[in-house]
Motif scaffolding. Structure first.
Motif, PDB file in Angstrom:
ATOM      1  N   LEU A 240      35.787  40.953  45.026  1.00  0.00           N
ATOM      2  CA  LEU A 240      34.423  40.483  45.238  1.00  0.00           C
ATOM      3  C   LEU A 240      33.644  40.426  43.934  1.00  0.00           C
ATOM      4  O   LEU A 240      32.838  39.513  43.717  1.00  0.00           O
ATOM      5  CB  LEU A 240      33.707  41.405  46.231  1.00  0.00           C
ATOM      6  N   PHE A 241      33.874  41.384  43.053  1.00  0.00           N
ATOM      7  CA  PHE A 241      33.127  41.442  41.799  1.00  0.00           C
ATOM      8  C   PHE A 241      33.465  40.263  40.889  1.00  0.00           C
ATOM      9  O   PHE A 241      32.575  39.604  40.345  1.00  0.00           O
ATOM     10  CB  PHE A 241      33.412  42.768  41.096  1.00  0.00           C
ATOM     11  N   PHE A 242      34.750  39.979  40.717  1.00  0.00           N
ATOM     12  CA  PHE A 242      35.154  38.907  39.798  1.00  0.00           C
ATOM     13  C   PHE A 242      35.063  37.525  40.448  1.00  0.00           C
ATOM     14  O   PHE A 242      34.848  36.528  39.759  1.00  0.00           O
ATOM     15  CB  PHE A 242      36.571  39.148  39.274  1.00  0.00           C
ATOM     16  N   ASP A 243      35.270  37.463  41.766  1.00  0.00           N
ATOM     17  CA  ASP A 243      35.152  36.188  42.491  1.00  0.00           C
ATOM     18  C   ASP A 243      35.956  35.094  41.791  1.00  0.00           C
ATOM     19  O   ASP A 243      35.481  33.973  41.584  1.00  0.00           O
ATOM     20  CB  ASP A 243      33.688  35.788  42.620  1.00  0.00           C
ATOM     21  N   SER A 244      37.195  35.433  41.410  1.00  0.00           N
ATOM     22  CA  SER A 244      38.034  34.491  40.670  1.00  0.00           C
ATOM     23  C   SER A 244      38.491  33.341  41.562  1.00  0.00           C
ATOM     24  O   SER A 244      38.659  33.500  42.769  1.00  0.00           O
ATOM     25  CB  SER A 244      39.261  35.231  40.126  1.00  0.00           C
ATOM     26  N   GLN A 245      38.683  32.182  40.947  1.00  0.00           N
ATOM     27  CA  GLN A 245      39.145  31.026  41.714  1.00  0.00           C
ATOM     28  C   GLN A 245      40.523  31.275  42.309  1.00  0.00           C
ATOM     29  O   GLN A 245      40.795  30.909  43.450  1.00  0.00           O
ATOM     30  CB  GLN A 245      39.169  29.771  40.831  1.00  0.00           C
ATOM     31  N   ASN A 246      41.410  31.880  41.534  1.00  0.00           N
ATOM     32  CA  ASN A 246      42.727  32.268  42.026  1.00  0.00           C
ATOM     33  C   ASN A 246      43.060  33.661  41.512  1.00  0.00           C
ATOM     34  O   ASN A 246      42.836  33.971  40.338  1.00  0.00           O
ATOM     35  CB  ASN A 246      43.818  31.287  41.568  1.00  0.00           C
ATOM     36  N   THR A 247      43.614  34.492  42.406  1.00  0.00           N
ATOM     37  CA  THR A 247      43.985  35.867  42.056  1.00  0.00           C
ATOM     38  C   THR A 247      45.360  36.165  42.628  1.00  0.00           C
ATOM     39  O   THR A 247      45.681  35.729  43.731  1.00  0.00           O
ATOM     40  CB  THR A 247      42.976  36.885  42.640  1.00  0.00           C
ATOM     41  N   ILE A 248      46.161  36.899  41.881  1.00  0.00           N
ATOM     42  CA  ILE A 248      47.444  37.368  42.409  1.00  0.00           C
ATOM     43  C   ILE A 248      47.450  38.897  42.356  1.00  0.00           C
ATOM     44  O   ILE A 248      47.021  39.498  41.360  1.00  0.00           O
ATOM     45  CB  ILE A 248      48.650  36.774  41.641  1.00  0.00           C
ATOM     46  N   ILE A 249      47.880  39.523  43.454  1.00  0.00           N
ATOM     47  CA  ILE A 249      47.938  40.980  43.571  1.00  0.00           C
ATOM     48  C   ILE A 249      49.398  41.374  43.734  1.00  0.00           C
ATOM     49  O   ILE A 249      50.081  40.857  44.628  1.00  0.00           O
ATOM     50  CB  ILE A 249      47.119  41.472  44.775  1.00  0.00           C
ATOM     51  N   PHE A 250      49.868  42.294  42.897  1.00  0.00           N
ATOM     52  CA  PHE A 250      51.275  42.691  42.924  1.00  0.00           C
ATOM     53  C   PHE A 250      51.458  44.021  43.640  1.00  0.00           C
ATOM     54  O   PHE A 250      50.726  44.987  43.378  1.00  0.00           O
ATOM     55  CB  PHE A 250      51.832  42.793  41.503  1.00  0.00           C
ATOM     56  N   CYS A 251      52.446  44.058  44.536  1.00  0.00           N
ATOM     57  CA  CYS A 251      52.855  45.276  45.235  1.00  0.00           C
ATOM     58  C   CYS A 251      54.348  45.484  45.011  1.00  0.00           C
ATOM     59  O   CYS A 251      55.075  44.541  44.683  1.00  0.00           O
ATOM     60  CB  CYS A 251      52.569  45.180  46.734  1.00  0.00           C
TER      61      CYS A 251
END
Length: 592
Positions: A240-251
């Motif tokens: 929510l803070f960065f509100d990036s156009q595209n984000t990838i989260i690694f697990c």
């Protein structure tokens, strides 16, 4: 004369159409005189433009001085990539790079219909891109004839060896003609790669792309220290803070990907998951959703995301801490590509901060320790974005003037602005409340002072509620991994967990009465996060022991006793029957 002038003219035109004004170091290295016809062993990091680089390198070999290919027959070049996504990405890059040459490009990747691939190969192809296992299948079945190959490219060679494709690669290289060029591109050159190069290359030219020391100079590294139970909340607030156009989260695992993607989807984020358990069609749809804007967050495992390049990817979040520097660099390299700036955020539980520091040091990276974004931080940023929205600077069009005046006559400017503000804020998921983080010591690199542990208040377990988890001694269940799983699943701390009883086929544990309802609600919504492991609520006090009557007594663990696991030699009556232990009667002595 520029470096572009030494390139094959059709490729020069394709790069100009893509607004390439300069080449990356590894791309420039491909145009050197020594590299024109030699076998190459190239060290190039992810995001360095190596796909275009080996496209430039093999063009003279394939075209032979001609501006266009002749009719398609047997393939002239074979590109081998470790994953389906990377193979399809290479194909897309080659389609625009070789567009003016009339090249016909085929693909052979696992998960696709082999009959369709076989028909495409029968129609002819100049260049074939594929994964090791599927390429070997086609060669073995006779549907792929590589007898006329002029060049073989191994992309991400180190990753293919790590994934166990060594036998497939050796089979493919042994089946290819001896008079061919072999190009190996690898982020690192370990001993296995060196041996493969020595065996299948002829006097290979070793190229180390210049500028690798600053490979991640366009990436800002941050680490956020959080309580273990706050990890997912910190991820939500970071998004929510960065509100990036595209984000990838690694697990780390597929189950973790599934759980986190479900949690984010429930919170209102446009999210897709990417893991090895998905079919090829599902993986392709997930990536396409990110490319066309239908999704803005991708939760992925390391292997599934190998080599993918998403447009406008400005933020990478490590939900699970990388275990080695190579994994950290690979994950982070999804952003900060081709001159774009990017942010890489590591979500680090307090107890893992030393491990995080070691991995960063080995990767020769420095991460700034920052607090997790709070609700007030996010609200402030949302208001700034609304005030700076470019749409507010655009004057109303002629077709809008009439209705704008009607709206102004019906409502005051304050009411219209307030309604606009409410609509904007309602379109964003609400932030999470986080526990206070003792980050001041971590920022200075100091260890928090060890405080004297206060006596455990057990009054909240007077009305404790018992639960059952579907793993026991037969599954090698231990409190040391049951307790973190319970806390993570129910979004609680270990202080809310009472006794844990390890039985034969299940385990039972107690949750403090004031936390039981919120724990149960979280478990019902999100599950345990572990495949095949379920939690059920039990009514009443400690439930009856399962298993045969002569079974060895279950172990018992109590979180108030310093986390020590002690097997009991005898079953406790309250664990066997659910009733309190019988009082021991004193034998009266007869009066004299």
């Amino acid at each position: 004369m520029t470096e572009f002038d030494t390139m094959a003219p059709p490729l020069k035109a394709a790069l100009a159409a893509r607004a390439y004004d300069r080449l990356t170091p590894v791309q420039s290295a491909m145009l050197g005189t020594e590299a024109q016809s030699a076998d190459l062993l190239v060290s190039a990091q992810t995001g360095s433009g190596k796909t275009v680089a080996f496209g430039i390198a093999i063009a003279p070999t394939l075209l032979g001085g001609s501006p266009r290919f002749g009719p398609a027959g047997l393939p002239l070049a074979l590109i081998v990539a470790p994953t389906r996504e990377l193979a399809m990405q290479v194909r897309r890059e080659f389609e625009w790079l070789y567009r003016d040459t009339g090249a016909r490009i085929g693909s052979c990747v696992g998960g696709m219909d082999m009959r369709t691939e076989r028909r495409a190969l029968a129609d002819g192809a100049h260049i074939v891109v594929g994964t090791p296992g599927r390429l070997r299948d086609h060669i073995t079945r006779g549907s792929l004839d590589i007898s006329e190959l002029r060049a073989v490219v191994l992309d991400e060679a180190d990753e293919m060896l790590d994934l166990g494709f060594r036998d497939d690669l050796e089979f493919i290289l042994a089946a290819a003609p001896d008079e061919r060029r072999t190009l190996m591109f690898s982020a690192t050159v370990p001993n296995q790669i060196a041996q493969l190069a020595k065996r299948f290359q002829r006097d290979a030219l070793r190229i180390t792309a210049a500028g690798e020391s600053s490979q991640h100079s366009d990436i800002e590294y941050q680490q956020i220290l959080v309580a273990p139970a706050d990890r997912e909340n910190a991820i939500i607030n970071t998004l929510l803070f960065f509100d990036s156009q595209n984000t990838i989260i690694f697990c780390h695992t597929r189950e973790a990907v599934k759980h986190l993607a479900s949690r984010l989807g429930n919170r209102g984020f446009p999210v897709v998951a990417l893991s090895g358990e998905l079919s090829q069609a599902e993986r392709t749809n997930a990536l396409q959703s990110m490319r066309d804007g239908r999704a803005r967050v991708c939760v992925a495992t390391d292997v599934a995301a190998r080599g993918i390049d998403l447009p406008n990817l400005d933020l990478v979040i490590h939900a699970d801490m990388p275990t080695n520097p190579d994994t950290l660099l690979h994950r982070s390299g999804r952003t900060g590509r081709a001159g774009r700036k990017g942010i890489c955020t590591l979500i680090v539980p307090y107890h893992r901060r030393n491990a995080a520091a070691r991995v960063l040091k080995l990767a020769k990276l420095t991460a700034r320790t920052v607090p997790a974004p709070t609700a007030s931080d996010i609200e402030r940023h949302n208001r700034e974005r609304i005030l700076e929205d470019p749409a507010l600077a655009v004057a109303p069009g002629e077709d809008e003037i009439a209705f704008v005046k009607e709206l102004m006559n019906a409502h005051s400017a304050e009411h219209i602005a307030a309604a606009y503000l409410r609509l904007q804020l309602a379109a964003r998921p609400a932030p999470e409340e986080l526990l206070d983080a003792p980050s001041s010591f971590a920022e200075r690199g100091q260890r928090e002072p060890r405080a004297e542990a206060p006596p455990r208040d057990r009054s909240d377990f007077t009305n404790g509620v018992w639960f059952r988890v579907s793993v026991g001694r037969k599954h090698r269940a231990e409190p040391r991994w049951l307790l973190p799983m319970i806390c993570k699943a129910g979004h609680i701390t270990k202080r809310a967990v009472g006794s844990i009883k390890i039985l034969d086929t299940e385990s039972q544990f107690e949750i403090a009465g004031d936390k039981a309802e919120s724990f149960w609600a979280a478990v019902r919504e999100n599950g345990t996060g572990e495949k095949g492991v379920t939690i059920q609520r039990l009514d009443g006090k400690a439930p009856a022991k399962t298993g045969p009557a002569n079974e060895a007594a279950p172990g018992s663990w109590n979180s108030a006793k310093k986390g020590k696991f002690k097997p009991k030699s005898k079953p406790r009556p309250e664990a066997s029957t659910g009733a309190p232990p019988p009082k021991k009667l004193k034998k009266k002595r007869p009066k004299p």
